[in-house]
Design an enzyme around this catalytic site. Structure first.
Site, PDB file in Angstrom:
ATOM      1  N   LYS A   1     -53.957 -16.284  19.914  1.00  0.00           N
ATOM      2  CA  LYS A   1     -54.002 -16.511  21.507  1.00  0.00           C
ATOM      3  C   LYS A   1     -53.980 -15.221  22.257  1.00  0.00           C
ATOM      4  O   LYS A   1     -53.630 -14.278  22.270  1.00  0.00           O
ATOM      5  CB  LYS A   1     -52.579 -17.305  21.972  1.00  0.00           C
ATOM      6  CG  LYS A   1     -51.541 -16.668  21.749  1.00  0.00           C
ATOM      7  CD  LYS A   1     -50.222 -17.291  21.957  1.00  0.00           C
ATOM      8  CE  LYS A   1     -49.016 -16.618  21.364  1.00  0.00           C
ATOM      9  NZ  LYS A   1     -47.671 -17.593  21.883  1.00  0.00           N
TER      10      LYS A   1
ATOM     11  N   PHE B   1     -57.410 -30.755  19.603  1.00  0.00           N
ATOM     12  CA  PHE B   1     -58.039 -29.606  18.747  1.00  0.00           C
ATOM     13  C   PHE B   1     -57.973 -29.559  17.225  1.00  0.00           C
ATOM     14  O   PHE B   1     -58.386 -28.906  16.725  1.00  0.00           O
ATOM     15  CB  PHE B   1     -57.554 -28.185  19.430  1.00  0.00           C
ATOM     16  CG  PHE B   1     -55.914 -28.206  19.323  1.00  0.00           C
ATOM     17  CD1 PHE B   1     -55.171 -27.989  18.090  1.00  0.00           C
ATOM     18  CD2 PHE B   1     -55.065 -28.271  20.604  1.00  0.00           C
ATOM     19  CE1 PHE B   1     -53.981 -27.780  18.280  1.00  0.00           C
ATOM     20  CE2 PHE B   1     -53.900 -28.090  20.468  1.00  0.00           C
ATOM     21  CZ  PHE B   1     -53.092 -27.752  19.331  1.00  0.00           C
TER      22      PHE B   1
ATOM     23  N   LYS C   1     -57.399 -22.190  26.045  1.00  0.00           N
ATOM     24  CA  LYS C   1     -56.095 -22.336  25.898  1.00  0.00           C
ATOM     25  C   LYS C   1     -55.663 -22.903  27.016  1.00  0.00           C
ATOM     26  O   LYS C   1     -55.396 -22.275  28.184  1.00  0.00           O
ATOM     27  CB  LYS C   1     -55.507 -20.955  25.545  1.00  0.00           C
ATOM     28  CG  LYS C   1     -53.847 -21.069  25.128  1.00  0.00           C
ATOM     29  CD  LYS C   1     -53.191 -19.951  24.952  1.00  0.00           C
ATOM     30  CE  LYS C   1     -51.918 -20.236  24.476  1.00  0.00           C
ATOM     31  NZ  LYS C   1     -51.222 -21.433  25.173  1.00  0.00           N
TER      32      LYS C   1
END
Length: 520
Positions: free
Chosen positions: A380, A302, A213
């Protein structure tokens, strides 16, 4: 012509009921009454947003323009409000603040007292009546007599329900054809929900793709031959701000693409510059060649949403990742690990953080791309820090928090004496805490201004935050990012709060040290 008063009345009914079906029915009935040119406005205003955004309209401007008596009767139309706000937001340059104040004052003078209250909450983003995007999609579907799933897909592709509502209310199901995935029409990005840690994330998504991330700027790249455009998560065209990324995409052999990724400024060793350095590229109308030479942008993609004529958003992530690997060199793809093993996932996460990134994304391999949704198929997991800080002041709340001291001014202890402010937050506060802290802070007030109450620095509160960033705004040169209240530390006194030395140590540990990164 629909009056603002009619919408305000509907807003009141929606806010007054907790029943989802009643909210949807009230909104749908109102939407049926709107002219096509009013549909987007009705949807946006009921969702608590103005199409122009807030456009720099803040509390100070509202205070300067306020105080005018309300109109005796309702005469203000939705289109009048839209025109006034568009004119206000467009004002720039010398004398613009006075002009904006006068325009807002004129608008408020034409509004009744109830309409004034509504407009104030609308422009401040404090209109919480429960007419959120999901409810609005269902209400438009009922009003337009179209299948809700089809409408939801169209709204996701178009960037929101306000963008599709006029066509739906005008043409019904026939209007859906205009909202297929198309080149150079940016999609609303798929978003992630938070995961507590890697163990929690893998318990929710047992077989997953784990990705870095990175703390960059979300970009969606559209390519048709040599024509390449880059869009932000809000749909703004920022191709001019990142020509180096456009060049990379243009050089790809695949002629037609829509890719999703992150733009980020990386050093020669691959570690990221601070977030605000990446964002400097996107705050300029013209690209800065000196900035580009000193700190070029990189891109890590991504997801692949379109390849040639194939729309891939309905395909499982595993198929989209295979397409991405076929199209791009590994250097342009975010590092990814496919695993369901907690130890391997944690090691991947730890490595990402050690390289200076925010943490990791955990994504379900069998899930489609869900534009505009904050999906449970994406989680996340970010590094989180906590500090015990002292409350220095608080601001009176607005909207639902009116009457409570809400936004806290937070400071770390300076060993030499006093406290150094690091930022503000109102996030994480429950109603019970708001009520308690209002009483507690008023007991400690040293200066009770109209909007800010200064207090004796006695209360210690535990603050969770993601990162620190360099900031010339605060005297210590550092500011909290994504701060939220975990709870008051009644067991601690101000002398027990964390010091600026601790704060600076956290900042230094966020990424490998590089000369010039520390704040002045």
């Amino acid at each position: 012509m629909t009056l603002l008063a009619e919408l305000v009345a509907v807003s009141g009914r929606v806010a007054a009921t907790s029943a989802r079906r009643e909210k949807i029915a009230a909104i749908a009935q109102f939407l049926r009454s709107l002219a096509p040119e009013e549909a987007a406005l009705g949807v946006a205003y009921l969702a608590g947003e103005a199409p122009q955004g807030r456009g720099g309209i803040g509390l100070a401007l509202l205070r300067a323009a306020g105080g005018v008596p309300g109109a005796a009767g309702a005469s203000l139309a939705l289109v009048d409000v839209d025109a006034a706000l568009a004119d206000l937001v467009a004002r720039r340059g010398a004398g613009s603040q006075a002009a904006r104040t006068e325009l807002l004052r004129d608008l408020l003078a034409r509004a009744t007292a109830d309409e004034q209250a509504f407009l104030g909450r609308l422009v401040l983003g404090e209109l919480r009546q429960g007419a959120l995007e999901g409810l609005m999609v269902e209400a438009v579907a009922i009003a337009a007599e179209v299948p809700v799933d089809d409408l939801r897909r169209a709204a996701m592709v178009a960037g929101g329900i306000a963008a599709v509502a006029p066509a739906m209310l005008r043409s019904g199901g026939a209007g859906l054809t205009a909202f297929a995935i198309r080149l150079f029409q940016p999609l609303a990005p798929m978003l992630a929900q938070p995961g507590a840690d890697m163990t929690d994330a893998l318990a929710r998504i047992p077989s997953a793709a784990i990705e870095w991330k990175v703390d960059g700027a979300r970009v969606q790249a559209h390519k048709s031959g040599h024509d390449v455009r880059l869009y932000t998560r809000t749909g703004n065209d920022v191709t001019h701000a990142a020509p180096e990324i456009a060049e990379v995409v243009r050089a790809l052999a695949e002629p037609v693409l829509i890719l999703d990724g992150e733009a980020i400024a990386l050093r020669a060793d691959g570690t990221p510059y601070p977030f605000q350095d990446t964002m400097r590229h996107f705050g300029r109308q013209q690209h800065d060649d000196a900035l580009r030479a000193a700190m070029p942008l990189s891109v890590l993609f991504f997801d692949c949403l379109r390849r040639g004529d194939a729309d891939l958003i309905g395909q499982p992530a595993s198929a989209r990742y295979a397409a991405l690997a076929d199209i791009l060199p590994a250097s342009l793809i975010v590092p990814r690990l496919l695993t369901g093993e907690a130890a391997a996932a944690q090691a991947f996460y730890d490595d990402a953080v050690a390289r200076g990134h925010e943490g990791a994304m955990v994504k379900a391999l069998d899930a489609p791309y869900d534009p505009g949704a904050r999906s449970a198929h994406w989680l996340k997991v970010k590094r989180t820090h906590t500090l015990d800080l002292v409350v220095l002041a608080a601001e009176w709340g607005h909207g639902r928090r009116r009457g409570w001291l809400s936004n806290l001014h937070l400071g770390a202890r300076d060993p030499a004496g006093g406290f150094v402010m690091l930022g503000k937050t109102f996030k994480g506060l429950t109603d019970a805490t708001l009520a308690w802290q209002t009483d507690a802070l008023l007991e400690r007030a040293t200066d009770r201004g109209e909007w800010v109450v200064q207090v004796r620095p006695e209360l210690v509160v535990e603050i969770a935050f993601n990162d620190l960033q360099a900031s010339p705004r605060y005297p210590g040169g550092l500011a909290l990012r994504f701060a939220r209240v975990k709870g008051y530390r009644h067991d601690k006194r101000a002398g027990d709060a964390d010091t600026m030395a601790t704060v600076r140590a956290i900042y230094a540990a966020q990424a490998p040290p590089h000369e010039g990164d520390a704040p002045a």
